[in-house]
Every structure is written in structure tokens, then in C-alpha cells.
Write a protein that holds these residues in place. Sequence first.
Motif, mmCIF file in Angstrom:
data_model
loop_
_atom_site.group_PDB
_atom_site.id
_atom_site.type_symbol
_atom_site.label_atom_id
_atom_site.label_comp_id
_atom_site.label_asym_id
_atom_site.label_seq_id
_atom_site.Cartn_x
_atom_site.Cartn_y
_atom_site.Cartn_z
ATOM 1 N N ARG A 86 0.837 -1.193 0.000
ATOM 2 C CA ARG A 86 0.000 0.000 0.000
ATOM 3 C C ARG A 86 0.875 1.247 0.000
ATOM 4 N NH1 ARG A 86 -5.282 -0.336 1.281
ATOM 5 N NH2 ARG A 86 -5.194 1.844 1.930
ATOM 6 N N PRO A 87 0.521 2.251 -0.797
ATOM 7 C CA PRO A 87 1.334 3.481 -0.840
ATOM 8 C C PRO A 87 1.156 4.367 0.381
ATOM 9 C CG PRO A 87 -0.598 3.719 -2.240
ATOM 10 C CD PRO A 87 -0.593 2.291 -1.761
ATOM 11 N N ASP A 88 0.129 4.094 1.201
ATOM 12 C CA ASP A 88 -0.150 4.963 2.344
ATOM 13 C C ASP A 88 0.426 4.435 3.657
ATOM 14 O OD1 ASP A 88 -1.849 2.821 2.455
ATOM 15 O OD2 ASP A 88 -3.699 3.987 2.589
ATOM 16 N N CYS A 89 1.261 3.400 3.603
ATOM 17 C CA CYS A 89 1.907 2.926 4.826
ATOM 18 C C CYS A 89 3.335 2.502 4.525
ATOM 19 C CB CYS A 89 1.119 1.795 5.484
ATOM 20 S SG CYS A 89 0.918 0.312 4.489
ATOM 21 N N ASP A 90 4.208 2.688 5.511
ATOM 22 C CA ASP A 90 5.625 2.385 5.337
ATOM 23 C C ASP A 90 5.930 0.906 5.526
ATOM 24 O OD1 ASP A 90 6.090 5.184 5.122
ATOM 25 O OD2 ASP A 90 6.126 5.343 7.300
ATOM 26 N N ALA A 91 5.218 0.260 6.427
ATOM 27 C CA ALA A 91 5.425 -1.156 6.723
ATOM 28 C C ALA A 91 4.063 -1.853 6.743
ATOM 29 C CB ALA A 91 6.131 -1.330 8.062
ATOM 30 N N GLY A 101 12.521 2.480 10.849
ATOM 31 C CA GLY A 101 12.254 3.853 10.434
ATOM 32 C C GLY A 101 10.850 4.097 9.927
ATOM 33 N N ALA A 102 9.958 3.124 10.026
ATOM 34 C CA ALA A 102 8.583 3.286 9.558
ATOM 35 C C ALA A 102 7.790 4.151 10.528
ATOM 36 C CB ALA A 102 7.917 1.927 9.396
ATOM 37 N N ARG A 103 6.865 4.930 9.974
ATOM 38 C CA ARG A 103 5.988 5.758 10.802
ATOM 39 C C ARG A 103 4.528 5.348 10.686
ATOM 40 N NH1 ARG A 103 8.757 7.131 14.548
ATOM 41 N NH2 ARG A 103 6.975 8.409 15.186
ATOM 42 N N THR A 104 4.209 4.506 9.693
ATOM 43 C CA THR A 104 2.839 4.009 9.543
ATOM 44 C C THR A 104 2.890 2.509 9.297
ATOM 45 O OG1 THR A 104 2.918 4.573 7.186
ATOM 46 C CG2 THR A 104 1.829 6.143 8.658
ATOM 47 N N LEU A 105 1.904 1.796 9.845
ATOM 48 C CA LEU A 105 1.840 0.337 9.741
ATOM 49 C C LEU A 105 0.453 -0.042 9.253
ATOM 50 C CD1 LEU A 105 3.381 -2.317 10.289
ATOM 51 C CD2 LEU A 105 2.527 -2.219 12.647
ATOM 52 N N GLY A 106 0.388 -0.900 8.226
ATOM 53 C CA GLY A 106 -0.892 -1.291 7.660
ATOM 54 C C GLY A 106 -1.119 -2.781 7.766
ATOM 55 N N LEU A 107 -2.390 -3.187 7.545
ATOM 56 C CA LEU A 107 -2.753 -4.598 7.556
ATOM 57 C C LEU A 107 -4.100 -4.775 6.879
ATOM 58 C CD1 LEU A 107 -5.155 -4.910 9.920
ATOM 59 C CD2 LEU A 107 -3.185 -4.633 11.423
ATOM 60 N N HIS A 108 -4.452 -6.036 6.651
ATOM 61 C CA HIS A 108 -5.726 -6.406 6.029
ATOM 62 C C HIS A 108 -6.387 -7.434 6.926
ATOM 63 C CE1 HIS A 108 -8.223 -8.846 3.207
ATOM 64 N NE2 HIS A 108 -8.526 -7.657 2.728
ATOM 65 N N VAL A 109 -7.685 -7.273 7.174
ATOM 66 C CA VAL A 109 -8.375 -8.190 8.081
ATOM 67 C C VAL A 109 -9.757 -8.513 7.530
ATOM 68 C CG1 VAL A 109 -9.270 -6.262 9.471
ATOM 69 C CG2 VAL A 109 -9.134 -8.552 10.478
ATOM 70 N N LEU A 110 -10.175 -9.772 7.670
ATOM 71 C CA LEU A 110 -11.512 -10.174 7.277
ATOM 72 C C LEU A 110 -12.529 -9.606 8.265
ATOM 73 C CD1 LEU A 110 -10.936 -13.921 6.301
ATOM 74 C CD2 LEU A 110 -11.180 -11.958 4.768
ATOM 75 N N THR A 111 -13.601 -9.055 7.763
ATOM 76 C CA THR A 111 -14.614 -8.444 8.622
ATOM 77 C C THR A 111 -15.219 -9.465 9.578
ATOM 78 O OG1 THR A 111 -15.116 -6.935 6.802
ATOM 79 C CG2 THR A 111 -16.691 -7.028 8.607
ATOM 80 N N ALA A 112 -15.343 -10.709 9.127
ATOM 81 C CA ALA A 112 -15.936 -11.744 9.975
ATOM 82 C C ALA A 112 -15.053 -12.122 11.151
ATOM 83 C CB ALA A 112 -16.235 -12.989 9.135
ATOM 84 N N ASN A 113 -13.775 -11.762 11.103
ATOM 85 C CA ASN A 113 -12.852 -12.064 12.192
ATOM 86 C C ASN A 113 -12.985 -10.979 13.261
ATOM 87 O OD1 ASN A 113 -10.799 -12.872 13.864
ATOM 88 N ND2 ASN A 113 -9.240 -12.998 12.267
ATOM 89 N N THR A 114 -14.098 -11.020 13.970
ATOM 90 C CA THR A 114 -14.414 -9.970 14.942
ATOM 91 C C THR A 114 -13.341 -9.785 16.012
ATOM 92 O OG1 THR A 114 -16.774 -10.365 14.571
ATOM 93 C CG2 THR A 114 -16.168 -9.124 16.544
ATOM 94 N N PRO A 115 -12.784 -10.865 16.590
ATOM 95 C CA PRO A 115 -11.731 -10.654 17.598
ATOM 96 C C PRO A 115 -10.546 -9.871 17.052
ATOM 97 C CG PRO A 115 -12.550 -12.900 17.707
ATOM 98 C CD PRO A 115 -13.141 -12.290 16.475
ATOM 99 N N ALA A 116 -10.136 -10.164 15.800
ATOM 100 C CA ALA A 116 -9.005 -9.453 15.218
ATOM 101 C C ALA A 116 -9.363 -7.988 14.956
ATOM 102 C CB ALA A 116 -8.554 -10.124 13.932
ATOM 103 N N VAL A 117 -10.554 -7.739 14.408
ATOM 104 C CA VAL A 117 -10.985 -6.361 14.147
ATOM 105 C C VAL A 117 -10.991 -5.556 15.444
ATOM 106 C CG1 VAL A 117 -12.912 -4.908 13.403
ATOM 107 C CG2 VAL A 117 -12.333 -6.966 12.099
ATOM 108 N N ASN A 118 -11.541 -6.155 16.508
ATOM 109 C CA ASN A 118 -11.592 -5.467 17.799
ATOM 110 C C ASN A 118 -10.188 -5.224 18.359
ATOM 111 O OD1 ASN A 118 -14.375 -5.450 17.696
ATOM 112 N ND2 ASN A 118 -14.612 -7.281 18.953
#
Length: 278
Positions: free
Chosen positions: A205-210, A242-259
Motif C-alpha cells: 500500500r502506498p499509504d503505509c511504510d510497513a 524507520g517506519a511511521r505508519t503500519l498497515g494490515l488487512h483483516v476479514l470483517t468476519a474475524n471480529t476478535p481481530a478487528v476489535n
Amino acid sequence: MTTTLRPTGPDQYDADGIRSRSYDICVNSRPVGILRLTVDPKHGPLTGRVTQLVVEERERRRGRGAVAALAAEEVLRDWGCRGVEITVPAKADAARELAAGLGYRERSRSMLKELGEEPPLPFGSAARPMSDAEFPAWRESGLLRLVETMTERGLSADEAGRRAAAAFEELLPGGASTAGAAMRVLVHDGADVGRLWVELERSPRPDCDAYVYEVEVDEALRGHGHGRALMLVAERVALAAGARTLGLHVLTANTPAVNLYSSLGYHVAEHHFRKQLL
């Protein structure tokens, strides 16, 4: 007034085999917006994507977008697609309402966090690099999960297996020692409890460093805070690089992870919707 689609040119195929076509959204033959459709082989030949749907501001809230989206579904059916996906920015409330009204269901989310100070790890927890000897078993379990995702998108098991293996080879050519990839094992009270993969140089993703590609806690040890500890490890290794932003992808059904991610300060950047085409 009649809303229709008018192709702006023929079907196009790029070097990666991605099929695409663009259309003007017209009202009585007058262009009022743009629609672009694609089918990406790496996502499966049976899944189409609405990659662009824009209606002029003065023509919004008149049903132009809804008609264009329904017409897009007909085009994708003609292309042989059985499903359609669309990505909506988190702040695009009207677009999310439109997707929901047309029968799309949120499948996953992209989330981001602005990093601050290095967080401490819970008492008894520590992280160590994954060894080259441990990598093959971790890779095998990751391959199985990726193959499952690809077959859900319409790829055959054989093709999904080839593409998954190629993806791992491209991203982790040096195994656990791949430059720019942080492979970590979480240890709690002397026992291995989970594993983590953070990409530090080639974020998708271009909007996150790591980017956190994988975070996994041993099934028998879940519910004890190890997932939170792994995410804190991700922040620590990202900050160290040296990263200032961290991104990830999560399935919506994985409620514990989203929370969990929300409680750690991650915010939703994009919602990813999917709809089956009957």
C-alpha cells in the motif's frame, strides 16, 4: 431520463493479463460519469472488480451510480464472472450505503496506524527472529491459507497452488532471512506461542511504510493476549526500521481481530465489498 453505459474503447489486456474496459456513464447520451471494470487473473478469473465509479457532483443522488453499478454487473456476467468486488474509502459514506443497498457485503478491511513511541511487551513475552529451520513449516501453513483464498475467487486448486507458491517466492526469496522482511517468533515464559511477518521495504500500500502480512497465534493458546503482543512486536520492528505508519488487512468476519486492531489504534482506510453474481 435514461442512464446507460457507453464504452470509451475496446477491451484491453496488460502484460499481467488483466482485462479491463472503461465506460462513460451517460444520461440521454450525455456523459455524467466514468466506470472502469477489471478482471485480474491473480484474483481469479471468475471475480470482476469495479475499480472506478465516479458520477459528476451535480448528478449525484439521482440513482446514476446505482444504475451504472447494476449495468456493470451485467457486463461482468457476460465476461464469465461469478462475483464482483468493490473497494470503498472509509470516509465515502454514500458509496458504502450504495454498495449495501445493491446487495454487496463487506468482506474485509484495510487498516492503518500512525506509529508513536516504541511500546513495551507484556511481562513474560519476548520476540526472536524466525530461524531458517523453522521457515518451511511456517511457509507451508501460509500456503494452505493463501490457496484457500484463491480457490474461493475461482482459481482451480492446481492454479492456486502455483500462484501461491510464486507469491511466497517473490516476497520471501531468502526465506526467513529475506532482506526487508521481519520474521519473528513470539516467546512467552520460554515457550513459542506465535509467529509474525512484517514487510519493511515493499509495502503493498502506498499509504503505509510497513505492512503486517501474517500474524498467527497457536490455536491452543489463543485468548491469552498473545495476538496483542505480536502486534506490539510488529510496531517495534517497524519503528526500528524507520517506519511511521503500519498497515494490515483483516476479514470483517474475524471480529476478535478487528476489535484487537481497533483497540491498538488502527483505523479503517478502506472497506472491501463483494457480491455473488447469480
